[in-house]
Motif scaffolding. Structure first.
Motif, PDB file in Angstrom:
ATOM      1  N   SER A   1       0.849  -1.198   0.000  1.00  0.00           N
ATOM      2  CA  SER A   1       0.000   0.000   0.000  1.00  0.00           C
ATOM      3  C   SER A   1       0.876   1.236   0.000  1.00  0.00           C
ATOM      4  N   SER A   2       0.410   2.284  -0.635  1.00  0.00           N
ATOM      5  CA  SER A   2       1.159   3.549  -0.633  1.00  0.00           C
ATOM      6  C   SER A   2       0.810   4.331   0.622  1.00  0.00           C
ATOM      7  N   GLY A   3       1.858   4.800   1.293  1.00  0.00           N
ATOM      8  CA  GLY A   3       1.629   5.521   2.544  1.00  0.00           C
ATOM      9  C   GLY A   3       1.529   7.007   2.315  1.00  0.00           C
ATOM     10  N   GLY A   4       1.659   7.736   3.374  1.00  0.00           N
ATOM     11  CA  GLY A   4       1.644   9.189   3.283  1.00  0.00           C
ATOM     12  C   GLY A   4       0.266   9.773   3.435  1.00  0.00           C
ATOM     13  N   GLY A   5       0.215  10.983   3.889  1.00  0.00           N
ATOM     14  CA  GLY A   5      -1.048  11.682   4.069  1.00  0.00           C
ATOM     15  C   GLY A   5      -1.057  12.953   3.264  1.00  0.00           C
ATOM     16  N   PRO A   6      -2.005  13.832   3.530  1.00  0.00           N
ATOM     17  CA  PRO A   6      -2.086  15.087   2.774  1.00  0.00           C
ATOM     18  C   PRO A   6      -0.846  15.951   3.013  1.00  0.00           C
ATOM     19  N   LYS A   7      -0.404  16.639   1.950  1.00  0.00           N
ATOM     20  CA  LYS A   7       0.801  17.455   2.014  1.00  0.00           C
ATOM     21  C   LYS A   7       0.468  18.855   2.496  1.00  0.00           C
ATOM     22  N   LYS A   8       1.313  19.366   3.384  1.00  0.00           N
ATOM     23  CA  LYS A   8       1.134  20.723   3.870  1.00  0.00           C
ATOM     24  C   LYS A   8       1.828  21.694   2.917  1.00  0.00           C
ATOM     25  N   TYR A   9       1.104  22.712   2.481  1.00  0.00           N
ATOM     26  CA  TYR A   9       1.630  23.670   1.523  1.00  0.00           C
ATOM     27  C   TYR A   9       2.103  24.933   2.247  1.00  0.00           C
ATOM     28  N   PRO A  10       3.132  25.597   1.689  1.00  0.00           N
ATOM     29  CA  PRO A  10       3.724  26.761   2.377  1.00  0.00           C
ATOM     30  C   PRO A  10       2.871  28.021   2.315  1.00  0.00           C
ATOM     31  N   ARG A  11       1.864  28.045   1.442  1.00  0.00           N
ATOM     32  CA  ARG A  11       1.036  29.249   1.314  1.00  0.00           C
ATOM     33  C   ARG A  11      -0.324  28.879   0.757  1.00  0.00           C
ATOM     34  N   SER A  12      -1.269  29.774   0.919  1.00  0.00           N
ATOM     35  CA  SER A  12      -2.620  29.549   0.399  1.00  0.00           C
ATOM     36  C   SER A  12      -2.635  29.732  -1.118  1.00  0.00           C
ATOM     37  N   TYR A  13      -3.722  29.328  -1.737  1.00  0.00           N
ATOM     38  CA  TYR A  13      -3.838  29.478  -3.189  1.00  0.00           C
ATOM     39  C   TYR A  13      -3.804  30.957  -3.596  1.00  0.00           C
ATOM     40  N   SER A  14      -4.508  31.799  -2.871  1.00  0.00           N
ATOM     41  CA  SER A  14      -4.542  33.226  -3.226  1.00  0.00           C
ATOM     42  C   SER A  14      -3.156  33.847  -3.105  1.00  0.00           C
ATOM     43  N   GLU A  15      -2.403  33.448  -2.072  1.00  0.00           N
ATOM     44  CA  GLU A  15      -1.038  33.948  -1.918  1.00  0.00           C
ATOM     45  C   GLU A  15      -0.154  33.438  -3.055  1.00  0.00           C
ATOM     46  N   ALA A  16      -0.334  32.159  -3.428  1.00  0.00           N
ATOM     47  CA  ALA A  16       0.453  31.571  -4.508  1.00  0.00           C
ATOM     48  C   ALA A  16       0.135  32.238  -5.842  1.00  0.00           C
ATOM     49  N   LEU A  17      -1.145  32.521  -6.076  1.00  0.00           N
ATOM     50  CA  LEU A  17      -1.557  33.176  -7.314  1.00  0.00           C
ATOM     51  C   LEU A  17      -0.896  34.546  -7.443  1.00  0.00           C
ATOM     52  N   GLU A  18      -0.875  35.280  -6.362  1.00  0.00           N
ATOM     53  CA  GLU A  18      -0.248  36.603  -6.363  1.00  0.00           C
ATOM     54  C   GLU A  18       1.252  36.492  -6.619  1.00  0.00           C
ATOM     55  N   LEU A  19       1.895  35.505  -5.971  1.00  0.00           N
ATOM     56  CA  LEU A  19       3.341  35.312  -6.128  1.00  0.00           C
ATOM     57  C   LEU A  19       3.689  34.950  -7.575  1.00  0.00           C
ATOM     58  N   VAL A  20       2.996  33.975  -8.156  1.00  0.00           N
ATOM     59  CA  VAL A  20       3.295  33.527  -9.514  1.00  0.00           C
ATOM     60  C   VAL A  20       3.005  34.637 -10.526  1.00  0.00           C
ATOM     61  N   THR A  21       1.918  35.348 -10.334  1.00  0.00           N
ATOM     62  CA  THR A  21       1.588  36.457 -11.230  1.00  0.00           C
ATOM     63  C   THR A  21       2.694  37.505 -11.216  1.00  0.00           C
ATOM     64  N   SER A  22       3.137  37.868 -10.036  1.00  0.00           N
ATOM     65  CA  SER A  22       4.214  38.861  -9.895  1.00  0.00           C
ATOM     66  C   SER A  22       5.490  38.371 -10.562  1.00  0.00           C
ATOM     67  N   ASN A  23       5.822  37.085 -10.367  1.00  0.00           N
ATOM     68  CA  ASN A  23       7.039  36.512 -10.956  1.00  0.00           C
ATOM     69  C   ASN A  23       6.976  36.513 -12.469  1.00  0.00           C
ATOM     70  N   LEU A  24       5.822  36.185 -13.035  1.00  0.00           N
ATOM     71  CA  LEU A  24       5.683  36.155 -14.493  1.00  0.00           C
ATOM     72  C   LEU A  24       5.790  37.556 -15.089  1.00  0.00           C
ATOM     73  N   LYS A  25       5.251  38.543 -14.408  1.00  0.00           N
ATOM     74  CA  LYS A  25       5.379  39.925 -14.886  1.00  0.00           C
ATOM     75  C   LYS A  25       6.841  40.363 -14.871  1.00  0.00           C
ATOM     76  N   GLN A  26       7.540  40.025 -13.795  1.00  0.00           N
ATOM     77  CA  GLN A  26       8.954  40.368 -13.701  1.00  0.00           C
ATOM     78  C   GLN A  26       9.759  39.619 -14.756  1.00  0.00           C
ATOM     79  N   LEU A  27       9.391  38.344 -14.988  1.00  0.00           N
ATOM     80  CA  LEU A  27      10.072  37.539 -15.994  1.00  0.00           C
ATOM     81  C   LEU A  27       9.910  38.151 -17.380  1.00  0.00           C
ATOM     82  N   GLU A  28       8.721  38.600 -17.685  1.00  0.00           N
ATOM     83  CA  GLU A  28       8.443  39.212 -18.984  1.00  0.00           C
ATOM     84  C   GLU A  28       9.360  40.408 -19.209  1.00  0.00           C
TER      85      GLU A  28
END
Length: 744
Positions: free
Chosen positions: A22-49
């Motif tokens: 059987s595969s073990g492990g439980g739910p993974k804890k994420y370092p930030r919420s989805y809204s925080e992640a969306l803001e971070l990735v959006t900012s990074n893509l703008k800077q990348l551009e």
């Protein structure tokens, strides 16, 4: 059977059966919420551009390579943000390790994207509502372009110019990439003709050329560039003034039926010590040089005759039971500038054609410690040859052990995952051994953290090795890992010569299993320890220490159960069970932190009838035969039985390198466990075949398990043979038998 020879036991694969875990492990804890992640990735893509617009046309292709850096908790292959890449049409073209600002190890993925689509990517981020896409965003720490100080690796401040190796990301337009690179280097048409490059299927583009310091920064900003590092070769073993040869060549020697491949500077075939035992059918076009022929002949001397230090004056040498196929790869066209790519080209041509040679030794390589973020062509080439043609390479780890860290770290290609990196030990006046001060140290890279794998006597100033020179009238006192490696190659080939039941993986497993270090003693200086002296001792058992071989292959993602043949009728009170598992793997140079595409994960189960019963975080191990009443009481309380038995796997290692990371993806595993007999009931190992970033569906492996009855007056070997009749002693011809039958 007390007076008979006891060969190790083969056909252990008859004790292997498939299982489902059987595969073990439980739910993974994420370092930030989805809204925080969306803001971070959006900012990074703008800077990348904005960053991409600043890249000059001559330093980029139509598509741009950028890095997606993940949070430190998401290193595993299963956490690669594939949904994010797929939805935004980003091509994942590799990965490597990344150290975060807090000093934690994480990874970056290299992706190829169309910069014209970034604006649209930003606008459509919120339109992807699947859980997998949102979770992928939450893993991402940064999206940006690789920094120059992340591409330029291994250069000392005093470096002014010289040959370098450039590793470039894969592009379909290879020639266009090269043309842009040549322009940045301002190469003339004549200089372009001298550039060597190699593109591997599903791999990076490797380029070898001469570059100046002022051009280094210019090329470092070339977007398709992944890394650039110095590429210089020199013979750096140590020798003293020669002395008159003290031994005599063997009389009327027969031609050995099995050979070792020596990849070096060539051998003087006119020397009577070598003429009957060495052939040299593959050579670089340039003429041989005295320096390289001397080194190659010294290495060949160790492979044929071993250390001649203890030989008496005029003592006649025994004919070697193994011959040599010399592949002369040095010097290359310009003896003042050794182009390693010429050498690798010849190696890649010769090795597949030498079908009867299973073991090759490499005692010359590039200067400079290995770098975690960088895989050299030399390492990639040897790993690929090993995997494709079932060859074993032994490689000297280098002689930089006295330098400060990290300059004392092992050198390429000793970091190969399908071969044996060999270090040196020295012997003091009391007969004890320790790492020779010059021997380069580990750890290795992901997939082979334990480096060196094995050590051999490499000599010291007070107790050198003695070898034959290129000429027939002199010898030398020498020391260095160059002369340790061929001894290990010789032992591996001897195992295969003495038994047809021993192949490349089995030889590697047996050498590791019989190395001197106990597991808790494994360290980055000696690895698994000193090689056992005599291969005859590897192939035979004592009455209460029995080795069993399991040679098989399995599908990726599957698990197998390897029964350990512990006899039920034995009255031994305590056992030591040790095992070594060796697999080979398709190398993946695009993914430096995931270079091994397959591996085997092992678990030890001492008792077939003992299971864990869990309720929440509470767990009890109970025997279904002897504790059935207690089990019923646990079940009545809601406890659930585990799908597989209770395990008892010991810690793999206790070295500094291993405290950093487990060796989950290593191609070699060595462990041991001492158990009371009363705790053992049909014990077994399980192996689970892991895979990542590969199309390969099968994993080849060899396992050596040793069962030792401690303080026992019985005969464990006979007891195993009587109870496990599917096992058979392997066919073995020990050295004396070989010499008699072949009249050596």
């Amino acid at each position: 059977m007390s007076n008979e020879r006891r060969p190790i036991l083969g056909r252990g694969e008859n004790l292997v059966e498939p299982i489902t875990k059987s595969s073990g492990g439980g739910p993974k804890k994420y370092p930030r919420s989805y809204s925080e992640a969306l803001e971070l990735v959006t900012s990074n893509l703008k800077q990348l551009e904005s960053e991409i617009t600043k890249i000059p046309e001559e330093k980029r292709m139509n598509k741009i390579v950028v890095t997606v850096r993940l949070h430190e908790d998401f290193l595993a292959k299963s956490y690669t943000p594939e949904t994010f890449f797929r939805n935004l049409n980003y091509e994942n073209i590799g990965s490597r390790k990344w150290i975060t600002d807090s000093g934690k190890e994480s990874k970056m993925n290299f992706i190829k994207l169309d910069p014209n689509n970034i604006d649209n990517n930003i606008k459509t981020l919120t339109s992807f509502n699947t859980k997998s896409f949102k979770d992928d965003l939450r893993k991402i720490e940064e999206i940006n372009i690789l920094n120059v100080d992340e591409t330029v690796l291994g250069f000392e401040e005093s470096w002014d110019n010289g040959r370098v190796e450039l590793v470039l990301h894969p592009f379909e337009e290879t020639q266009l990439v090269l043309e842009k690179l040549y322009s940045l280097l301002d190469l003339t048409a004549e200089q372009r003709q001298k550039v060597k490059y190699k593109k591997y299927d599903n791999g990076p583009l490797f380029v070898s050329t001469i570059i100046s310091k002022d051009k280094l920064k210019n090329v470092a900003e070339f977007n398709p560039l992944r890394t650039v590092h110095p590429l210089k070769v020199e013979v750096n073993s140590f020798s003293k003034d020669p002395f008159i040869v003290k031994v005599k060549e063997p009389v009327a020697p027969p031609i050995p039926t099995k050979k070792i491949g020596i990849i070096d500077g060539g051998v003087n075939l006119g020397n009577p010590f070598f003429s009957s035992y060495v052939t040299q059918n593959f050579e670089v076009a340039s003429p041989p040089s005295n320096m390289f022929t001397q080194h190659g002949s010294n290495v060949a001397s160790m492979a044929l005759y071993g250390d001649l230090y203890g030989m008496k004056k005029d003592e006649q040498l025994m004919p070697p039971i193994l011959g040599i196929e010399s592949i002369r790869v040095f010097p290359t066209s310009d003896s003042d500038d050794i182009d390693l790519y010429e050498s690798i080209d010849l190696i890649e041509e010769a090795v597949p054609k030498l079908k009867d040679v299973d073991v090759f030794n490499v005692s010359v390589g590039p200067i400079g410690n290995i770098l975690d973020d960088d895989i050299s062509r030399f390492t990639t080439a040897l790993d690929q040859l090993s995997y494709d043609y079932k060859k074993l390479f032994t490689v000297a780890v280098g002689n930089t052990g006295s330098k400060p860290s990290p300059l004392n770290r092992i050198q390429s290609p000793a970091d190969m995952v399908n071969g044996i990196g060999v270090g040196s030990y020295s012997i003091n006046q009391g007969g004890d051994y320790s790492r020779a001060i010059y021997s380069s140290v580990g750890f290795g890279r992901e997939g082979c953290k334990i480096k060196p794998d094995l050590c051999e006597h490499g000599g010291s100033t007070s107790r050198p090795l003695q070898v034959l020179n290129s000429d027939s009238f002199s010898m030398n006192n020498v020391m260095g890992t160059s002369f340790s490696a061929p001894v290990v190659a010789k032992k591996a080939a001897e195992l295969m010569l003495k038994s047809k039941d021993v192949g490349v993986l089995t030889a590697r497993a047996l050498l590791t299993q019989n190395a001197s270090n106990e597991i808790q003693e494994v360290n980055h200086e000696l690895g698994y320890g000193a090689c056992i002296s005599r291969t005859d001792d590897i192939l035979t058992c004592s009455k209460n220490k029995v080795t069993i071989l399991y040679n098989n292959e399995m599908s990726v993602k599957n698990s197998a159960k390897l029964r350990i043949p512990l006899p039920q009728n034995s009255s031994a009170k305590k056992y030591k069970i040790s095992w070594t598992i060796v697999s080979d793997t398709q190398p993946n140079p695009l993914f430096a932190e995931g270079y091994t595409s397959t591996a085997l994960e092992d678990t030890f189960y001492p008792n077939e009838n003992k299971f864990n019963y869990r309720l929440g975080k509470t767990s009890y191990a109970r025997n279904i035969v002897h504790q059935s009443k207690e089990i019923q009481e646990l079940k009545a309380k809601g406890f659930n039985q585990s799908t597989i038995q209770a395990s008892s796997t010991p810690m793999k290692f206790a070295s500094e390198a291993d405290r950093r990371n487990e060796q989950k993806w290593d191609t070699v595993v060595k462990r041991s466990k001492v158990c009371l007999a009363k705790t053992l009931d049909y014990p077994f190992l399980t192996v689970h075949a892991l895979d990542r970033e590969t199309t390969k569906t099968r994993v080849r492996y060899s396992v050596a398990i040793t069962v030792e009855a401690l303080n026992y007056n019985g005969d464990l070997y006979d007891e195993i043979m009587n109870e496990y009749r599917v096992l058979q002693p392997i066919n073995v011809q020990l050295e004396n038998e070989l010499r008699i039958s072949n009249k050596f």
